[in-house]
Every structure is written in structure tokens, then in C-alpha cells.
Design an enzyme around this catalytic site. Structure first.
Site, PDB file in Angstrom:
ATOM      1  CG  ASN A  76     -49.929 -26.948  -8.968  1.00 32.12           C
ATOM      2  OD1 ASN A  76     -48.828 -26.595  -8.574  1.00 32.12           O
ATOM      3  ND2 ASN A  76     -50.130 -27.421 -10.182  1.00 32.12           N
TER       4      ASN A  76
ATOM      5  CD  GLU B  39     -51.243 -31.636 -11.517  1.00 32.45           C
ATOM      6  OE1 GLU B  39     -50.631 -32.620 -11.980  1.00 32.45           O
ATOM      7  OE2 GLU B  39     -51.435 -30.579 -12.158  1.00 32.45           O
TER       8      GLU B  39
ATOM      9  CB  CYS C  73     -55.709 -24.133  -7.841  1.00 28.93           C
ATOM     10  SG  CYS C  73     -56.502 -24.553  -9.387  1.00 28.93           S
TER      11      CYS C  73
ATOM     12  CD  GLU D 197     -54.379 -19.715  -7.724  1.00 24.72           C
ATOM     13  OE1 GLU D 197     -54.146 -20.945  -7.672  1.00 24.72           O
ATOM     14  OE2 GLU D 197     -54.531 -19.117  -8.788  1.00 24.72           O
TER      15      GLU D 197
ATOM     16  CB  CYS E  52     -59.152 -21.562 -12.009  1.00 24.97           C
ATOM     17  SG  CYS E  52     -59.532 -22.335 -10.422  1.00 24.97           S
TER      18      CYS E  52
ATOM     19  CB  CYS F  10     -58.491 -20.064  -7.302  1.00 28.72           C
ATOM     20  SG  CYS F  10     -57.770 -21.716  -7.222  1.00 28.72           S
TER      21      CYS F  10
END
Ligand code: THU
Length: 142
Positions: A44, A46, A55, A57, A95, A98
């Protein structure tokens, strides 16, 4: 080179060490395993503008597609947790965004990959189609 469940999980764990997550301090790694034996990982990423976080994925799928991987996606491993405790809590499941990103990659190779969501006490093993039933994909546009 080939992969199996455990090596894919290990690749995801390694990927999580590269997470750039100074805001949530929640580090996630993902590993994509393809039918030709190749593995593509992501962590991930940010941003100071919090909502822009990517993310693990999604990063992995972006890497795979932009590096021209078009093979059958057969396995996905996801692991995460607070910095210094990756894999120590409940399994991390992808999520919603993803799941959609993974679905695109799977659709290109016409596969329904197994997704291993790794936690401290259990590894959930779920088909992507169970995580995202009746998905909207490339075929939906034809
Ligand atoms: N995150 C992932 O990388 N993958 C998931 O499946 C769930 C959440 C990241 C996004 C954010 O950087 C951090 O975890 C906390 O939500």
C-alpha cells in the site's frame, strides 16, 4: 519459477515490508500468482491527502497490467497489520475497489483466482467470484 500457496503468502509478507503507510501505519502486502509461474507483488502507498491511498492489491494489479502481464491469474495472497505486526491480527480481505481491480486482471485470463487472506490464526481461502459475485467486467461492455 513457480509458486504455491505458502510462497505466495511469503511474497505478500515481504511486499508488506515495502509499504508506504506513514498515516495509517497499517502495512499491507499483496502477491499475484500467474499460471506461467510468475509472481507480481505490491504494497500500500499512502499520501498526505489521505483519500488518495492506494491499496496493496491495486498497486500489484497496476504493476502487472503496466508491465504487460496478461496471463491467467490463479492465486492472490493478502496480508497486513499494524507496523511491526503484519499478519498478527484478523485476515485482511481486499476492499471493494481492490476486488474490482482483481476482477479485471482475472477476466483478461478468464480465471477465477483463489484469494488467500492471511491472519494470525487462520488463512481464509476464497474464490474471487465469492468475494465479488456477479462482477461487472470487460465482457459487460460488449
Ligand atoms: N489496505 C490495503 O492495502 N489493502 C486492503 O485490502 C485493505 C486496506 C490499506 C489502505 C490503507 O493504506 C491502509 O490499508 C489502511 O486502510
Amino acid at each position: 519459477m513457480s509458486w504455491n500457496r505458502d510462497s505466495l503468502i511469503e511474497a505478500a509478507r515481504q511486499a508488506a515490508t515495502k509499504a508506504y503507510a506513514p498515516y495509517s501505519r497499517f502495512h499491507v502486502g499483496a502477491a499475484l500468482g500467474f499460471a506461467d509461474g510468475s509472481v507480481v507483488t505490491g504494497a500500500n502507498v499512502e499520501n498526505a491527502s489521505y483519500g488518495m491511498a492506494l491499496c496493496a492489491e491495486t498497486v500489484a494489479v497496476g504493476k502487472a497490467l503496466s508491465e504487460e502481464w496478461r496471463g491467467k491469474l490463479e492465486g492472490v495472497a493478502v496480508i497486513g497489520g499494524k507496523a511491526g505486526a503484519v499478519g498478527a491480527g484478523d485476515p485482511v480481505t481486499p476492499c471493494g475497489r481492490c476486488r474490482q481491480m482483481l476482477n479485471e486482471l482475472a477476466a483478461l485470463g478468464d480465471s477465477d483466482p483463489t484469494v488467500w487472506c492471511v491472519g494470525e490464526d487462520e488463512v481464509l481461502e476464497l474464490a474471487l467470484s465469492a468475494l465479488l459475485p456477479r462482477a461487472f467486467g470487460p465482457d459487460s461492455l460488449t
